[in-house]
Design a protein around this motif. Structure first.
Motif, PDB file in Angstrom:
ATOM      1  N   PHE A  33     -51.629  54.855-129.624  1.00 11.31           N
ATOM      2  CA  PHE A  33     -51.421  55.750-130.748  1.00 11.31           C
ATOM      3  C   PHE A  33     -52.799  56.241-131.155  1.00 11.31           C
ATOM      4  O   PHE A  33     -53.700  55.441-131.387  1.00 11.31           O
ATOM      5  CB  PHE A  33     -50.756  55.017-131.915  1.00 11.31           C
ATOM      6  N   ILE A  35     -50.207  50.360-128.451  1.00  7.01           N
ATOM      7  CA  ILE A  35     -48.799  50.185-128.804  1.00  7.01           C
ATOM      8  C   ILE A  35     -48.283  49.000-127.987  1.00  7.01           C
ATOM      9  O   ILE A  35     -48.259  49.062-126.754  1.00  7.01           O
ATOM     10  CB  ILE A  35     -47.984  51.454-128.490  1.00  7.01           C
ATOM     11  N   THR A  94     -42.699  47.259-128.546  1.00  6.06           N
ATOM     12  CA  THR A  94     -42.440  48.478-129.305  1.00  6.06           C
ATOM     13  C   THR A  94     -41.997  49.602-128.369  1.00  6.06           C
ATOM     14  O   THR A  94     -41.080  50.359-128.683  1.00  6.06           O
ATOM     15  CB  THR A  94     -43.697  48.902-130.094  1.00  6.06           C
TER      16      THR A  94
END
Length: 127
Positions: free
Chosen positions: A70, A110, A114
């Motif tokens: 991210f 990440i 997830t």
């Protein structure tokens, strides 16, 4: 195909499109034009690199040979990139893999669980 060839192939067929209400990940399958967002692009690059093998896809994520990140985009929005050991980083703005220094600021990995949840949401989300 090499990782860079995989990037060029998908980039030539890819059109950006928002997820809508619920953020989820989708593997964009097929040889024709595809639509998705940055996370769809990233997971599709890894899936194609793995030759369509989910086993290899998850193995690379679990063993940290591939990591989704991210990041903050240049316009300060959320963005997802893929790092692949031995090749570097790529995203839907690139046509090849490149070094970390050429990409975005404020990187956060990440976790693979997830990624799994986001792919499951994408499998069932019809928005």
């Amino acid at each position: 195909m090499t990782p860079d060839e995989i990037c060029r192939d998908l980039k030539n067929r890819f059109t950006w499109e928002s997820d809508g209400k619920l953020d989820s990940y989708h593997i964009l399958k097929g040889d024709g034009k595809v639509k998705g967002d940055c996370d769809d692009y990233a997971v599709t690059i890894l899936y194609n690199y793995c030759g369509g093998s989910y086993l290899k896809f998850w193995w690379l994520l679990i063993t940290f040979q591939a990591v989704f990140w991210f990041v903050k985009s240049p316009n300060d929005g959320p963005h997802i990139t893929l790092w692949l050991r031995g090749h570097g980083y790529t995203d839907n703005w690139k046509t090849q893999f490149t070094t970390k220094e050429l990409l975005h600021d404020k990187r956060y990995p990440i976790p693979w669980p997830t990624v799994m949840v986001k792919l499951l949401i994408g499998k069932f989300d019809k928005t």
